[in-house]
Design a protein around this motif. Structure first.
Motif, PDB file in Angstrom:
ATOM      1  N   TYR A  64       0.853  -1.177   0.000  1.00 40.97           N
ATOM      2  CA  TYR A  64       0.000   0.000   0.000  1.00 40.97           C
ATOM      3  C   TYR A  64       0.889   1.227   0.000  1.00 40.97           C
ATOM      4  CZ  TYR A  64       0.531   0.840   5.068  1.00 40.97           C
ATOM      5  OH  TYR A  64       1.019   1.097   6.317  1.00 40.97           O
ATOM      6  N   LYS A  65       0.310   2.338  -0.429  1.00 41.76           N
ATOM      7  CA  LYS A  65       1.061   3.576  -0.519  1.00 41.76           C
ATOM      8  C   LYS A  65       0.261   4.699   0.109  1.00 41.76           C
ATOM      9  CE  LYS A  65       2.386   4.826  -4.741  1.00 41.76           C
ATOM     10  NZ  LYS A  65       2.933   5.439  -5.960  1.00 41.76           N
ATOM     11  N   THR A  66       0.939   5.516   0.912  1.00 42.30           N
ATOM     12  CA  THR A  66       0.347   6.732   1.449  1.00 42.30           C
ATOM     13  C   THR A  66       1.036   7.913   0.767  1.00 42.30           C
ATOM     14  OG1 THR A  66       1.929   7.112   3.253  1.00 42.30           O
ATOM     15  CG2 THR A  66       0.119   5.549   3.690  1.00 42.30           C
ATOM     16  N   SER A  67       0.746   9.102   1.217  1.00 36.31           N
ATOM     17  CA  SER A  67       1.426  10.269   0.642  1.00 36.31           C
ATOM     18  C   SER A  67       2.867  10.389   1.147  1.00 36.31           C
ATOM     19  CB  SER A  67       0.654  11.549   0.977  1.00 36.31           C
ATOM     20  OG  SER A  67       0.625  11.731   2.382  1.00 36.31           O
ATOM     21  N   LYS A  68       3.226   9.635   2.186  1.00 36.41           N
ATOM     22  CA  LYS A  68       4.561   9.751   2.795  1.00 36.41           C
ATOM     23  C   LYS A  68       5.463   8.539   2.579  1.00 36.41           C
ATOM     24  CE  LYS A  68       3.653  13.691   4.784  1.00 36.41           C
ATOM     25  NZ  LYS A  68       4.248  14.913   4.330  1.00 36.41           N
ATOM     26  N   TYR A  69       4.896   7.361   2.451  1.00 29.41           N
ATOM     27  CA  TYR A  69       5.710   6.149   2.315  1.00 29.41           C
ATOM     28  C   TYR A  69       4.902   5.055   1.635  1.00 29.41           C
ATOM     29  CZ  TYR A  69       3.172   3.878   6.106  1.00 29.41           C
ATOM     30  OH  TYR A  69       2.190   3.306   6.878  1.00 29.41           O
ATOM     31  N   ALA A  70       5.620   3.983   1.257  1.00 27.52           N
ATOM     32  CA  ALA A  70       4.975   2.791   0.699  1.00 27.52           C
ATOM     33  C   ALA A  70       5.408   1.591   1.523  1.00 27.52           C
ATOM     34  CB  ALA A  70       5.374   2.599  -0.756  1.00 27.52           C
ATOM     35  N   LEU A  71       4.479   0.684   1.781  1.00 27.38           N
ATOM     36  CA  LEU A  71       4.762  -0.550   2.497  1.00 27.38           C
ATOM     37  C   LEU A  71       4.635  -1.686   1.499  1.00 27.38           C
ATOM     38  CD1 LEU A  71       3.671  -1.699   5.951  1.00 27.38           C
ATOM     39  CD2 LEU A  71       3.088  -3.138   4.004  1.00 27.38           C
ATOM     40  N   HIS A  72       5.706  -2.474   1.379  1.00 30.31           N
ATOM     41  CA  HIS A  72       5.755  -3.596   0.452  1.00 30.31           C
ATOM     42  C   HIS A  72       5.765  -4.884   1.267  1.00 30.31           C
ATOM     43  CE1 HIS A  72       6.902  -0.683  -2.668  1.00 30.31           C
ATOM     44  NE2 HIS A  72       7.567  -0.121  -1.674  1.00 30.31           N
ATOM     45  N   TYR A  73       4.979  -5.866   0.828  1.00 27.53           N
ATOM     46  CA  TYR A  73       4.745  -7.073   1.614  1.00 27.53           C
ATOM     47  C   TYR A  73       5.033  -8.316   0.780  1.00 27.53           C
ATOM     48  CZ  TYR A  73       2.015 -10.438   4.361  1.00 27.53           C
ATOM     49  OH  TYR A  73       1.603 -11.516   5.097  1.00 27.53           O
ATOM     50  N   PHE A  74       5.745  -9.256   1.393  1.00 26.12           N
ATOM     51  CA  PHE A  74       6.026 -10.532   0.747  1.00 26.12           C
ATOM     52  C   PHE A  74       5.870 -11.629   1.796  1.00 26.12           C
ATOM     53  CE2 PHE A  74       9.206 -13.870  -0.252  1.00 26.12           C
ATOM     54  CZ  PHE A  74       8.649 -14.337  -1.427  1.00 26.12           C
ATOM     55  N   GLU A  75       5.053 -12.630   1.474  1.00 30.84           N
ATOM     56  CA  GLU A  75       4.845 -13.749   2.396  1.00 30.84           C
ATOM     57  C   GLU A  75       5.261 -15.044   1.714  1.00 30.84           C
ATOM     58  OE1 GLU A  75       1.400 -15.835   5.184  1.00 30.84           O
ATOM     59  OE2 GLU A  75       1.021 -13.899   4.248  1.00 30.84           O
ATOM     60  N   ASP A  87      10.223   5.006   0.393  1.00 28.62           N
ATOM     61  CA  ASP A  87       9.518   6.214  -0.014  1.00 28.62           C
ATOM     62  C   ASP A  87       8.534   5.827  -1.125  1.00 28.62           C
ATOM     63  OD1 ASP A  87      10.971   6.016  -2.354  1.00 28.62           O
ATOM     64  OD2 ASP A  87      12.003   7.916  -2.122  1.00 28.62           O
ATOM     65  N   THR A  88       7.738   6.755  -1.546  1.00 27.37           N
ATOM     66  CA  THR A  88       6.645   6.441  -2.472  1.00 27.37           C
ATOM     67  C   THR A  88       7.094   6.173  -3.905  1.00 27.37           C
ATOM     68  OG1 THR A  88       6.275   8.789  -2.854  1.00 27.37           O
ATOM     69  CG2 THR A  88       4.944   7.733  -1.140  1.00 27.37           C
TER      70      THR A  88
END
Length: 145
Positions: A64-75, A87-88
């Motif tokens: 997911y991405k916000t205006s300040k950062y992005a979170l990347h997920y791997f399972e 960063d985004t």
């Protein structure tokens, strides 16, 4: 583009590893509390995506991405969860997470008889190889204050 931090959780929500590179703002809570919040949020997001998705997605929640950062997920199939905050503008962070798993985690934790898969990662070799991989990645750019 810059990498802020990385979390690695086991399938039960135990924080196995945390590292940060270019994190400029701290949360103001303990690392344990922050890890619990992160895992709880991921658990909720995965559940939400699985229930609300109009398509039968095999991979489910990826980022997911916000205006300040992005979170990347791997399972992984075994339930390990790798979370990378950038960063985004970061591109190909999923590939980087897959590399962290296959080239660093498997090689320096799974194949290391001194490492227990159920305990936090304390291997200095793992830490140094991870740091080198992150810093040579096109996703990583050091930000000086």
């Amino acid at each position: 583009m810059t990498v802020h931090n990385l979390y690695i959780f086991d399938r039960y929500g135990t924080l196995l590893y945390y590292s940060e590179w270019n994190r400029l703002k701290q949360s103001g809570i303990t690392r344990e509390e922050e890890a619990k919040l992160m895992y709880g949020m991921l658990y909720s997001l995965k559940s939400f995506v699985g229930k609300i998705s109009p398509l039968d997605t095999k991979e489910g929640f990826l980022y997911y991405k916000t205006s300040k950062y992005a979170l990347h997920y791997f399972e992984t199939p075994s339930g390990l969860k790798f979370i990378l905050n950038t960063d985004t503008s970061a591109q190909n962070a999923r590939e980087l997470l897959q590399q962290i798993y296959s080239q660093i985690y498997v090689e320096y934790v799974v194949k290391n008889p001194a490492c227990s898969l159920k305990e936090p990662i304390k291997s200095e070799l793992f830490k140094s190889k991870l740091d080198a991989l992150i810093k040579q990645s096109p996703v990583f750019i050091s930000r000086t204050v």
